[in-house]
Design a protein around this motif. Structure first.
Motif, mmCIF file in Angstrom:
data_model
loop_
_atom_site.group_PDB
_atom_site.id
_atom_site.type_symbol
_atom_site.label_atom_id
_atom_site.label_comp_id
_atom_site.label_asym_id
_atom_site.label_seq_id
_atom_site.Cartn_x
_atom_site.Cartn_y
_atom_site.Cartn_z
ATOM 1 N N VAL A 562 0.869 -1.185 0.000
ATOM 2 C CA VAL A 562 0.000 0.000 0.000
ATOM 3 C C VAL A 562 0.904 1.232 0.000
ATOM 4 N N ILE A 563 0.707 2.133 -0.975
ATOM 5 C CA ILE A 563 1.505 3.367 -1.032
ATOM 6 C C ILE A 563 0.566 4.540 -0.786
ATOM 7 N N GLU A 564 0.757 5.167 0.364
ATOM 8 C CA GLU A 564 -0.113 6.277 0.749
ATOM 9 C C GLU A 564 0.365 7.567 0.088
ATOM 10 N N HIS A 565 -0.590 8.442 -0.311
ATOM 11 C CA HIS A 565 -0.265 9.683 -1.026
ATOM 12 C C HIS A 565 0.623 9.368 -2.232
ATOM 13 N N ALA A 566 0.184 8.372 -3.004
ATOM 14 C CA ALA A 566 0.983 7.922 -4.156
ATOM 15 C C ALA A 566 1.225 9.059 -5.142
ATOM 16 N N GLU A 567 0.327 10.043 -5.168
ATOM 17 C CA GLU A 567 0.477 11.162 -6.115
ATOM 18 C C GLU A 567 1.710 11.999 -5.822
ATOM 19 N N ARG A 568 2.287 11.857 -4.615
ATOM 20 C CA ARG A 568 3.460 12.660 -4.243
ATOM 21 C C ARG A 568 4.774 12.014 -4.700
ATOM 22 N N PHE A 569 4.729 10.760 -5.127
ATOM 23 C CA PHE A 569 5.948 10.042 -5.497
ATOM 24 C C PHE A 569 6.222 10.155 -6.992
ATOM 25 N N GLY A 570 7.498 10.058 -7.353
ATOM 26 C CA GLY A 570 7.865 9.987 -8.769
ATOM 27 C C GLY A 570 7.495 8.618 -9.330
ATOM 28 N N LEU A 571 7.369 8.531 -10.635
ATOM 29 C CA LEU A 571 6.927 7.296 -11.282
ATOM 30 C C LEU A 571 7.928 6.160 -11.072
ATOM 31 N N SER A 572 9.213 6.429 -11.229
ATOM 32 C CA SER A 572 10.191 5.349 -11.056
ATOM 33 C C SER A 572 10.218 4.893 -9.597
ATOM 34 N N GLN A 573 9.980 5.834 -8.664
ATOM 35 C CA GLN A 573 9.953 5.464 -7.244
ATOM 36 C C GLN A 573 8.747 4.563 -6.942
ATOM 37 N N LEU A 574 7.589 4.898 -7.535
ATOM 38 C CA LEU A 574 6.405 4.044 -7.366
ATOM 39 C C LEU A 574 6.680 2.639 -7.899
ATOM 40 N N HIS A 575 7.338 2.565 -9.054
ATOM 41 C CA HIS A 575 7.647 1.259 -9.667
ATOM 42 C C HIS A 575 8.608 0.460 -8.788
ATOM 43 N N GLN A 576 9.603 1.163 -8.221
ATOM 44 C CA GLN A 576 10.552 0.488 -7.318
ATOM 45 C C GLN A 576 9.823 -0.081 -6.105
ATOM 46 N N LEU A 577 8.937 0.727 -5.513
ATOM 47 C CA LEU A 577 8.203 0.283 -4.328
ATOM 48 C C LEU A 577 7.309 -0.913 -4.656
ATOM 49 N N ARG A 578 6.634 -0.830 -5.802
ATOM 50 C CA ARG A 578 5.768 -1.946 -6.224
ATOM 51 C C ARG A 578 6.578 -3.240 -6.341
ATOM 52 N N GLY A 579 7.839 -3.114 -6.741
ATOM 53 C CA GLY A 579 8.697 -4.290 -6.929
ATOM 54 C C GLY A 579 9.089 -5.006 -5.650
ATOM 55 N N ARG A 580 8.694 -4.449 -4.495
ATOM 56 C CA ARG A 580 8.988 -5.150 -3.225
ATOM 57 C C ARG A 580 8.057 -6.344 -3.028
ATOM 58 N N VAL A 581 6.904 -6.379 -3.755
ATOM 59 C CA VAL A 581 6.014 -7.548 -3.659
ATOM 60 C C VAL A 581 6.091 -8.327 -4.975
ATOM 61 N N GLY A 582 5.357 -9.449 -5.043
ATOM 62 C CA GLY A 582 5.403 -10.273 -6.253
ATOM 63 C C GLY A 582 6.655 -11.108 -6.332
ATOM 64 N N ARG A 583 7.325 -11.354 -5.186
ATOM 65 C CA ARG A 583 8.588 -12.099 -5.190
ATOM 66 C C ARG A 583 8.405 -13.557 -4.777
ATOM 67 N N GLY A 584 7.145 -13.909 -4.448
ATOM 68 C CA GLY A 584 6.889 -15.300 -4.049
ATOM 69 C C GLY A 584 5.947 -15.974 -5.026
ATOM 70 N N ALA A 585 5.296 -17.041 -4.576
ATOM 71 C CA ALA A 585 4.429 -17.839 -5.458
ATOM 72 C C ALA A 585 2.990 -17.331 -5.474
ATOM 73 N N VAL A 586 2.678 -16.307 -4.655
ATOM 74 C CA VAL A 586 1.294 -15.828 -4.540
ATOM 75 C C VAL A 586 1.113 -14.568 -5.386
ATOM 76 N N ALA A 587 -0.046 -14.455 -6.054
ATOM 77 C CA ALA A 587 -0.349 -13.236 -6.823
ATOM 78 C C ALA A 587 -0.372 -12.047 -5.863
ATOM 79 N N SER A 588 0.272 -10.950 -6.252
ATOM 80 C CA SER A 588 0.408 -9.799 -5.357
ATOM 81 C C SER A 588 -0.336 -8.584 -5.885
ATOM 82 N N VAL A 589 -0.641 -7.681 -4.955
ATOM 83 C CA VAL A 589 -1.399 -6.469 -5.294
ATOM 84 C C VAL A 589 -0.647 -5.250 -4.773
ATOM 85 N N CYS A 590 -0.647 -4.177 -5.582
ATOM 86 C CA CYS A 590 -0.108 -2.888 -5.147
ATOM 87 C C CYS A 590 -1.265 -1.894 -5.158
#
Length: 689
Positions: A562-590
């Motif tokens: 969950v990224i709070e106040h996502a509108e305040r972040f840069g696009l590449s930063q949002l993408h980096q943060l999203r990349g912290r999930v989806g690393r296991g066998a379960v479908a992940s949500v951002c």
């Protein structure tokens, strides 16, 4: 006998106090005549014609000339000077809310005035608010060229700047230094281009000036790109003359043993990139390579294999990361892979003190530690390496040029430079790589390891916060883990953001029975490490954090970000943060939580996040939204970014400039040096690191 003066000597001209406009010129970097000549107008005003009021339409910006028939200061609704001007065909009111006695004198009844501004329909008839004006006579000539309006500052009046630019244009050496064979056909000379752009003919199409497609603009774009490409190619050639220790991977050596010990198979992309790096390391010239790959593509293992080549060849490797958390993630992985193979690993950060620090420094200086991992502390003066052969910099765009140069200088006493591998999870769009990283070899990991689950991205208004918390309750109930990222750790008057501490308290209350942790940049390192350890080991269900977890953190069981106040972040930063999930066998949500209303930029960022998971597409859109200066971390070095060329629209000119630069260096080296000196002065060094 000559009379002696009792007055003190007047100070030499060079030491006289500079005027405010002179200081303002220096602040804008306008020091040399060529700097002023290249300070081009933002826009132009057409003072070459007079429009009759009877022929002018409301909304037009026009220049009119007439006689003042009334001039008085009105106090309602606020103090203002109101002047009536009659040009013989109609009248117009000139309204000024800020004025001086000298203005009243110039605008007195009976004076002939030339005024320029936007014509508006008013309650009492047509008017111009704060037009530019000057007193004239019936035979005062009109301007013969469009009047330039320059980028300036409060201390730098347009009139002063126009005069300074005009004088510099007359003095500057604008002779052609480029041989005709390298200049694309159909372009004017530099002198013609600059004189035209400072004083364009009124007959020119304003559209070609505004969209910079006029041949005069094209000449400047070409010159600028050529200087930049020359600087990069010169740096590349200088580097080719430097010496580095050749590091060869031996058969059945450490590199092979590490490959055999890894608990997974490398992807084809990783194998290709490992081979490219190994070939570079085997050469006696320093490697200067950028390793780029999307979030989770497996750059750390490539770095480990490069380190294994260096250590196996009898040299040391230093890996430097931007934050302690990222450095520690690397440290754990590398220790896990390399220590069982007999490699001594040292850990160096700014927070280390006393005996622990002294012991680490001794291990590095003696060579007992073959691999040194840490933050910028790795490049401090007191850190001495026994035999540094390879330096790896993660998230390289976050380090200033000076820091990268310091790392490279660790072998200077031997007349050698270490090989340099830079890593980035922010892929560089092709045009940007051609322009700003032209002297870098680029390796790209363009596939993700098998088994990586796609991440679904959803956008919610902050009003749906309760639904998001309910989703978290469901995830942790299933034994999974969750990140919640906040932009700040305490309230700010400027940014009305909920802080991490408040969110932590709110989630702790809502999720009783589950451990909710808090992580932010101001916590002591030991506390940060303890929190990360609890989360990594699965004992902590939810981690509320600031962006310190943006890169490097790898917890396969985490399935919701969950990224709070996502509108305040840069696009590449949002993408980096999203990349912290989806690393296991379960479908992940951002989940991107935003607070309305959204700006156009905010909408564009969130739309891009929903539409694509591809880091290269994200990078392309990020470049479109932010421009190259922001994309590159604003070039912490202060390096000049492109002022005239546009990387998106002028990509063909980058290619032309590149081939012209190669031709110049081979056949006309003196012309190449003169061109770089004219355009970049002493700043070309910034583009080389």
């Amino acid at each position: 006998m000559q009379a002696m003066s009792s007055a003190p000597d007047s100070p030499p001209a060079a030491k006289r106090e500079k005027s405010a406009p002179q200081k303002a010129l220096e602040k804008l970097g306008l020091v040399r005549d060529i700097d002023l000549a290249l300070h081009l107008p933002l826009r132009y005003e057409d003072e070459t014609r007079i429009t009759r009021l009877a022929d002018a339409r409301d909304g037009d910006t026009v220049q009119v000339e007439g006689v003042v028939t009334d001039s008085q200061v009105s106090l309602r609704p606020r103090r203002q000077l109101v002047v009536t001007l009659d040009d013989g065909s109609d009248t117009v009111r000139l309204r000024f809310f800020s004025f001086y006695p000298s203005h009243q004198k110039t605008l007195a009844v009976g004076q002939r005035i030339r005024a320029r501004g936007e014509l508006r329909g008013g309650f009492l008839g047509r008017e111009m608010v704060h037009p530019s004006f000057k007193a004239v006579t019936p035979d005062t000539p009109l301007a013969e060229a469009l009047t330039p309006v320059y980028p300036a500052s409060a201390q730098l009046p347009q009139a002063y700047l126009r005069k300074a630019v005009g004088a510099a244009l007359a003095r500057a050496d604008l002779s052609e230094v480029l041989p005709p064979e390298v200049v694309p056909p159909g372009l004017p000379t530099l002198r013609e281009a600059l004189h035209f752009l400072h004083h364009p003919s009124p007959r020119v199409s304003l559209a070609t000036l505004e969209d910079r497609s006029h041949p005069a603009w094209l000449r400047l774009k070409f010159e600028e790109l050529l200087a930049q490409q020359l600087s990069q190619l010169q740096a590349q050639r200088e580097r080719a003359r430097l010496q580095a220790p050749p590091l060869r991977a031996e058969r059945e050596g450490l590199h092979e043993r590490l490959l055999a010990a890894l608990p997974f198979r490398l992807t084809e992309a990783q194998r290709r990139v490992v081979e490219e790096i190994a070939q570079d390391l085997a050469r006696p010239q320093p490697m200067h390579r950028l390793l780029q790959g999307d979030v989770g593509s497996g750059k750390t293992v490539v770095a480990a294999l490069a380190a294994a080549v260096a250590v196996g060849a009898g040299w040391q490797c230093a890996l430097m990361a931007t934050t302690e958390i990222l450095a520690e993630q690397h440290f754990r992985k590398l220790v896990g892979w390399l220590e069982p193979l007999g490699v001594g690993v040292a850990w160096l950060t700014g927070s280390q003190k006393g005996r622990a620090r002294r012991e680490m420094l001794e291990r590095v200086a003696s060579g007992a530690a073959s691999l040194v991992v840490g933050t910028h502390a790795v490049i401090q003066d007191q850190v001495e390496f026994a035999r540094l052969g390879l330096a790896i910099i993660d998230e390289q765009h976050r380090f200033g040029v000076q820091q990268r140069l310091q790392l490279r200088q660790k072998l200077q006493g031997r007349g050698l430079e270490p090989h340099l591998l830079m890593m980035s999870a922010t892929p560089i769009p092709r045009t940007l790589a051609m322009t700003y990283y032209a002297d870098l070899d680029v390796s790209t990991i363009d596939e993700l390891p098998p088994g990586r689950m796609p991440i679904v991205t959803k956008v919610f208004s902050d009003a749906r916060r309760a639904e998001v918390i309910e989703r978290i309750r469901h995830e942790v109930g299933q034994g999974r883990q969750v990140y919640w990222v906040c932009p700040l750790i305490e309230e700010s008057e400027k940014l009305d953001l909920q802080n991490a501490t408040e969110t932590h308290a709110q989630l702790s209350e809502a999720l009783s029975g589950h451990m909710v942790g808090l992580l932010h940049g101001r916590m002591p390192p030991a506390e940060k490490a303890a929190v990360m350890s609890l989360f990594s080991q699965g004992q902590m269900s939810v981690l509320v954090s600031t962006t310190v977890i943006e890169v490097g953190v790898d917890v396969p069981n985490a399935s919701l970000m969950v990224i709070e106040h996502a509108e305040r972040f840069g696009l590449s930063q949002l993408h980096q943060l999203r990349g912290r999930v989806g690393r296991g066998a379960v479908a992940s949500v951002c989940v991107l939580l935003y607070t309305p209303p959204l700006s156009d930029t905010g909408k564009a960022r969130l739309k891009a996040m929903v539409e694509t998971n591809d880091g290269f597409e994200i990078a392309r859109r990020d470049l479109e939204i932010r421009g190259p200066g922001e994309f590159l971390g604003a070039r912490q070095s202060g390096a000049p970014l492109l002022r005239f060329a546009d990387l998106q629209e002028d990509a063909p000119w980058v290619a032309r400039a590149r081939s012209a630069a190669q031709l110049l260096l081979e056949r006309h080296p003196q012309a190449a040096a003169a061109h770089v000196a004219r355009w970049l002065g002493g700043r070309s060094e910034y583009l080389k690191a």
